[in-house]
Design a protein around this motif. Structure first.
Motif, PDB file in Angstrom:
ATOM      1  N   THR B  15       4.502  15.070  40.547  1.00 29.14           N
ATOM      2  CA  THR B  15       3.522  15.262  39.476  1.00 29.14           C
ATOM      3  C   THR B  15       3.785  14.338  38.294  1.00 29.14           C
ATOM      4  N   PRO B  16       2.821  13.454  38.006  1.00 19.85           N
ATOM      5  CA  PRO B  16       2.929  12.592  36.819  1.00 19.85           C
ATOM      6  C   PRO B  16       2.519  13.415  35.595  1.00 19.85           C
ATOM      7  N   ASN B  17       3.464  14.112  35.032  1.00 18.49           N
ATOM      8  CA  ASN B  17       3.108  15.107  34.021  1.00 18.49           C
ATOM      9  C   ASN B  17       2.715  14.535  32.660  1.00 18.49           C
ATOM     10  N   LEU B  18       1.757  15.190  32.042  1.00 19.83           N
ATOM     11  CA  LEU B  18       1.421  14.948  30.647  1.00 19.83           C
ATOM     12  C   LEU B  18       2.525  15.493  29.757  1.00 19.83           C
ATOM     13  N   VAL B  19       2.527  15.080  28.507  1.00 17.21           N
ATOM     14  CA  VAL B  19       3.528  15.551  27.551  1.00 17.21           C
ATOM     15  C   VAL B  19       2.832  16.356  26.444  1.00 17.21           C
ATOM     16  N   PRO B  20       3.147  17.651  26.323  1.00 18.06           N
ATOM     17  CA  PRO B  20       2.553  18.439  25.228  1.00 18.06           C
ATOM     18  C   PRO B  20       3.060  17.937  23.883  1.00 18.06           C
ATOM     19  N   LEU B  21       2.153  17.920  22.907  1.00 12.25           N
ATOM     20  CA  LEU B  21       2.517  17.472  21.554  1.00 12.25           C
ATOM     21  C   LEU B  21       2.327  18.640  20.587  1.00 12.25           C
ATOM     22  N   ASP B  22       3.115  18.628  19.531  1.00 12.69           N
ATOM     23  CA  ASP B  22       2.954  19.708  18.545  1.00 12.69           C
ATOM     24  C   ASP B  22       1.988  19.277  17.451  1.00 12.69           C
ATOM     25  N   GLU B  23       1.911  20.095  16.400  1.00 10.37           N
ATOM     26  CA  GLU B  23       0.901  19.819  15.375  1.00 10.37           C
ATOM     27  C   GLU B  23       1.132  18.524  14.626  1.00 10.37           C
ATOM     28  N   ARG B  24       2.374  18.091  14.565  1.00 16.58           N
ATOM     29  CA  ARG B  24       2.647  16.823  13.893  1.00 16.58           C
ATOM     30  C   ARG B  24       2.544  15.630  14.848  1.00 16.58           C
ATOM     31  N   GLY B  25       2.154  15.907  16.099  1.00 14.79           N
ATOM     32  CA  GLY B  25       2.032  14.819  17.063  1.00 14.79           C
ATOM     33  C   GLY B  25       3.346  14.452  17.732  1.00 14.79           C
ATOM     34  N   GLU B  26       4.367  15.286  17.538  1.00 14.02           N
ATOM     35  CA  GLU B  26       5.669  15.014  18.163  1.00 14.02           C
ATOM     36  C   GLU B  26       5.752  15.753  19.517  1.00 14.02           C
ATOM     37  N   ILE B  27       6.689  15.318  20.344  1.00 15.35           N
ATOM     38  CA  ILE B  27       6.918  15.982  21.631  1.00 15.35           C
ATOM     39  C   ILE B  27       7.195  17.466  21.388  1.00 15.35           C
ATOM     40  N   ASN B  28       6.443  18.304  22.089  1.00 20.61           N
ATOM     41  CA  ASN B  28       6.631  19.749  21.984  1.00 20.61           C
ATOM     42  C   ASN B  28       7.602  20.178  23.082  1.00 20.61           C
ATOM     43  N   GLU B  29       8.873  20.202  22.736  1.00 27.13           N
ATOM     44  CA  GLU B  29       9.900  20.391  23.759  1.00 27.13           C
ATOM     45  C   GLU B  29       9.775  21.729  24.471  1.00 27.13           C
ATOM     46  N   GLY B  30       9.520  22.775  23.717  1.00 26.71           N
ATOM     47  CA  GLY B  30       9.438  24.103  24.324  1.00 26.71           C
ATOM     48  C   GLY B  30       8.332  24.154  25.370  1.00 26.71           C
ATOM     49  N   GLU B  31       7.197  23.628  24.999  1.00 26.01           N
ATOM     50  CA  GLU B  31       6.060  23.670  25.912  1.00 26.01           C
ATOM     51  C   GLU B  31       6.301  22.759  27.125  1.00 26.01           C
ATOM     52  N   LEU B  32       6.961  21.653  26.896  1.00 24.80           N
ATOM     53  CA  LEU B  32       7.265  20.748  27.998  1.00 24.80           C
ATOM     54  C   LEU B  32       8.211  21.426  28.998  1.00 24.80           C
ATOM     55  N   ARG B  34       8.453  24.716  29.478  1.00 20.15           N
ATOM     56  CA  ARG B  34       7.684  25.762  30.130  1.00 20.15           C
ATOM     57  C   ARG B  34       6.769  25.155  31.212  1.00 20.15           C
ATOM     58  N   TYR B  35       6.169  24.020  30.893  1.00 21.08           N
ATOM     59  CA  TYR B  35       5.267  23.339  31.835  1.00 21.08           C
ATOM     60  C   TYR B  35       6.044  22.857  33.071  1.00 21.08           C
ATOM     61  N   THR B  36       7.252  22.350  32.825  1.00 16.20           N
ATOM     62  CA  THR B  36       8.109  21.889  33.927  1.00 16.20           C
ATOM     63  C   THR B  36       8.406  23.043  34.894  1.00 16.20           C
ATOM     64  N   ASP B  37       8.783  24.154  34.347  1.00 17.42           N
ATOM     65  CA  ASP B  37       9.051  25.322  35.196  1.00 17.42           C
ATOM     66  C   ASP B  37       7.820  25.722  36.013  1.00 17.42           C
ATOM     67  N   TRP B  38       6.709  25.767  35.315  1.00 22.02           N
ATOM     68  CA  TRP B  38       5.456  26.209  35.936  1.00 22.02           C
ATOM     69  C   TRP B  38       5.100  25.309  37.123  1.00 22.02           C
ATOM     70  N   LEU B  39       5.253  23.992  36.938  1.00 20.81           N
ATOM     71  CA  LEU B  39       4.932  23.050  38.021  1.00 20.81           C
ATOM     72  C   LEU B  39       5.859  23.257  39.203  1.00 20.81           C
ATOM     73  N   ILE B  40       7.143  23.401  38.929  1.00 25.18           N
ATOM     74  CA  ILE B  40       8.106  23.584  40.024  1.00 25.18           C
ATOM     75  C   ILE B  40       7.817  24.892  40.766  1.00 25.18           C
ATOM     76  N   GLU B  41       7.523  25.926  40.019  1.00 18.78           N
ATOM     77  CA  GLU B  41       7.253  27.216  40.656  1.00 18.78           C
ATOM     78  C   GLU B  41       5.996  27.188  41.519  1.00 18.78           C
ATOM     79  N   ARG B  42       5.060  26.334  41.184  1.00 28.40           N
ATOM     80  CA  ARG B  42       3.828  26.243  41.958  1.00 28.40           C
ATOM     81  C   ARG B  42       3.919  25.239  43.108  1.00 28.40           C
ATOM     82  N   GLY B  43       5.091  24.712  43.343  1.00 25.34           N
ATOM     83  CA  GLY B  43       5.313  24.022  44.601  1.00 25.34           C
ATOM     84  C   GLY B  43       5.251  22.509  44.623  1.00 25.34           C
TER      85      GLY B  43
END
Lengths: 345, 345, 345, 345
Positions: B15-32, B34-43
């Motif tokens: 999966t060529p994943n997108l990168v979630p950004l926070d309100e200041r436009g910075e990398i949203n580490e927490g969401e990234l 969570r997204y990583t886990d979600w992708l792995i769990e879905r196979g």
């Protein structure tokens, strides 16, 4: 004042300079300073670091700043500087703008977003954001062969809405396109400048209304480019046309006979600068091709007295070798060898 | 082992994943994370940060490293990681390779040089230099719509000469091209993998010999992409074909109805992640268009149970709106208004 | 029934046959009749005179009719005939349709308007006019590399509005495009057929839902094309894939190693037909190239038992010669010769 | 002598005339004769039937001859005629050449082979065959947007080898390309003429060395095109530039606002000729668009006194409507309607 019209427009020839590299592949500061002086002394109206010719994408963000700092310091106000300021995104680009403003740069030039091929709305949104927040004058940079195109309605919208956007550098070489831009923008923005980046059309571009050029060949033969500019503006069209023809030959040879900007690098080297090896690696075949090209370029430069003829002299006709014809000859030779059993393909 | 064939080839869906950004436009580490886990769990079989979908060019060099660090840390060896490692030049790219090697990354993916459109010899020279010096396996990345194309003879030369070059990701979507590459490379390099980046042709690509895909839609509907992969490999072609057709509809909508990758960002948001605003600014018109698109995407996702239907429900036919037809209707309306004097153009 | 599905759709392999010419450059009727028999006996499902392979634009309007008359007479109902019917304008095209209807032709195939590059509205208007007035079933012919493209919404509109338009032949080779067309048309028109004209993607095209192909290579190796079709429909995918790979090699060689359709003409000649010289003149260099190509083709055909190996035998690897590599070798040789003073460029 | 230089070169403005059609879609001979007189009286230097503007591909071979016969008869030697003579193949083209030679035509113009996209060797072989056998002077016709391109080395080879090839009409609009051709050919062939078919670059083309133009807009506003030619040759560059700018606006409107050459047909109609309906059918939407365009054209022509203003007057700014902007407005309106529940998409 050099580099500017009475009405405040940017004007004249801005040189998109190459960056000399040392043996370790780092910026060769001494040679870059010497090259800067040489260009100014030979009459270019301005300098343009971090353009496509300057290989801005092959340097790091830190190096791009360093290049502008060196040139600004060396030019010391003798000519205006147009600094390429495109970075990874709008925020980084604006930071570069601020930095360059602090260096006394005349204006920045910002190429349309590249890699992704964006449509007009995105190109507009990108430059609007920059135009609203920049602390320094901005030149749009349209180079559709490498980056998202900036179309005429987009130039008009940006010129109408953002007064800090003051010029466009267009490297499409498309003459009617230039006419359409001037028609669309000049009535509302008489201070907006139009510069062509396509050396092979410099004279006719000036004749239909352009204010100047950012021409890679002015980094090689600043004397000729400047003279072509002066002759055209003076209305000496026959002399200008002859010079334009010569420039097409030289430009085509540098542009099409090697991967850009290697042909230009080779030619600047022939003018006496130690340019080093480019950062894009060359294959063995390309190194052979480049050494053949150097000889052709030396002959072209010698015709104008800018280099000595190479040992062995130059052929009567210095037109670029026709590779198609050469291939035909070779095919015939190979066929003959094969039929006599001397070669097994 | 996930992400690899018995013969050691990379395989499956990365999966060529997108990168979630926070309100200041910075990398949203927490969401990234969570997204990583979600992708792995879905196979999905692997992750692929810093791809085109991941907007690698819009991050700084430091940010690109940070993205890979976060994902590698979060994945913690559950799936292999393919990390985009292209930087400004060969030296910077090799430094990134070294850094990623230290993180336990499975392989890097390196796009062909972009901005300048380079010919085959230059592309070869570039990757040869990398292939000879990399401390980590390298995947070539061919995406001719954005970067210099990597042609078949070049892939063959590189595969023959550089054993650390172990795969190619091809996003051309050109099926005969894929066949030609496999024909040219596989006899000498049975360990070399072929991955397709063109979701709309995933099933037939697998059927003619591809090992897997790096598919942007797997970041949106990992369940579907994985199922399509499994059905195709199991030879359940009728079911696979139906799924492929659905995927074409979804992929086209995300790809062509907004500037890439905004449609994908909107769809990931609909799957429950706070993606933030992209770094490329949007014009007012684009923001309106995007909100219309969100509704269409929500309906498409709802068909597969991945989202609720929007308030007001979905139309019977969820095919993407035909803008051409819409324009015709509008033209007719405008014409009528004008003829009745209600509108002055 | 050959050439048609249970639901009435056109199906199978239709051969876009070349036209043998005699010494004066006229249609060689005897050889055309013999070739027609040979193709039918080797299992093609239908014939397709006046396609691009058949060089319809290089014959006069009268000759185009004569070609269809000969083939219809010789086929004598054994297989259905799809006749290219595009003429200078709609009226002339409709006259040709009427003429072919009188000959018992199954359907006509009409290429989108060419020379002028028309947009979707014009392509729609053109085919709608024909669809409303034709006395015979019509196949749309989309070949964007030569003619105005027929896009998906246009195919859908025409299929919805004109019941005499019963099929599309698509030579784009673009698989997702084919999926989009099938998705858009099949729900309303289950009788509408989809044929691919791109031999290099025949197997995957059939697997994603195509009904057949109009494939130039079926005029050269009808046995292989037919077998590929049968294996694919029977689900013998491993065997089909191997055959598809071989067909890519042969197709590429015929298509890219000479100006189309000269490679196909040379190959049909090798199968035992006196094809004569094409109407497009060849330069001396092209004649040399073509004789080299003939040897390569003979080897490729010999691998499948369709020709004897040429005198002197075939190389182990019959992949098409890599001209790029050859050029490199030659450049090196020339360089060496030159440095020793044996050659003066 | 009109249409020729002192050194025998073709020169000046040749009008690629449209062909008026009657109610049955046949050639309207009376109107064609009246149009011929009108063009000659307004100062065009020559006529050019069967060009792209003249829709040569939409007429039958018989009709193409008839068109030339009518024009030659009506012109009666007052101006030279350049007759488009391309037919299905070399033999048919040579027959047309012979026929036109018998009519006293000055030269024929032959477009490069189209439909198939041929490479330089094929284009060379095609024209060489014609150049060796033609009984009449030949003008090469390069129009890469519609036909196989004629590159610079090919023009040089043909000029060097075939003395009956006496000119090239180039419709690429590419100024450096024109310079390269002149550089390559003129030294050996001072009698060889260079004509541009790209109205939007007529002035700069003349300034860099062209001998004239074959310009579609000269069939609409022969007075302006002729005046632009005269001003440019007289060195009145400011006046010429203003006229060139106006011509770009008119040319763009006719060229891009309708399918070529419908915009030109509409404009000639506004000059007082009954042009009839073109042979390419128009969709209902296109008919609406064309009636909007007619109004715009009428306003543009009225500015120069060539037509009355339409009822209701003309807007202050007659720049072509910006469809992009219009679409934005419409999207905003639709969005507003929808949010108020007045519209259901």
């Amino acid at each position: 004042m050099p580099g500017r019209n009475a009405d405040g427009r940017l004007r004249g020839i801005f040189t998109p300079n190459l960056v000399p590299l040392d043996e370790r592949g780092e910026i060769n500061e001494g040679e870059l300073r010497r090259y800067t002086d040489w260009l100014i002394e030979r009459g270019v109206h301005g300098l343009y670091p971090n353009g496509s010719t300057g290989e801005f994408t092959r340097f790091t963000a830190e190096e791009r700043r360093r290049i502008v700092e060196i040139i600004a310091d060396q030019a010391a106000g003798r000519v205006p500087i147009l600094a390429g300021a495109a970075e990874a995104n709008v925020r980084e680009t604006l930071r570069a703008c601020e930095h360059y403003a602090g260096l006394g740069i005349r204006a920045v030039a910002i190429v349309a977003p590249f890699y992704y091929k964006l449509g007009p709305e995105s190109v507009y949104a990108y430059f609007r954001e920059i135009g609203r927040n920049t602390p320094i004058d901005v030149t749009l940079y349209n180079i559709p062969m490498f980056a998202s195109p900036i179309d005429v309605p987009t130039v008009r919208r940006l010129a109408d809405e953002c007064e800090r956007i003051v010029a466009i550098k267009d490297s499409s070489g498309d003459l009617p396109h230039m006419i359409r831009m001037i028609q669309a923008v000049r009535p509302n923005r008489p201070d907006f400048a139009f510069l062509t980046g396509w050396d092979a059309a410099l004279m006719p571009m000036l004749l239909i209304g352009c204010d100047g050029g950012t021409n890679a060949s002015s980094g090689v033969v600043p004397e000729l480019t400047r003279k072509l500019y002066d002759l055209t503006l003076a209305g000496e069209l026959d002399a200008a046309r002859r010079l334009q023809y010569d420039l097409v030959t030289l430009f085509d040879t540098m542009l099409y006979q090697a991967e850009f900007p290697e042909g230009f690098r080779a030619a600047v080297q022939l003018r006496g600068f130690d340019m080093g090896r480019g950062r894009q690696p060359l294959s063995p075949k390309q190194q052979v091709d480049l050494s053949l090209l150097r000889r052709v370029l030396q002959c072209l430069l010698a015709e104008h007295g800018f280099a000595d003829e190479p040992v062995g002299g130059c052929p009567a006709d210095t037109l670029p070798v026709d590779r198609e014809e050469l291939a035909t000859i070779v095919a015939t030779v190979l066929d003959a060898l094969q039929r006599r059993g001397l070669l097994q393909l």
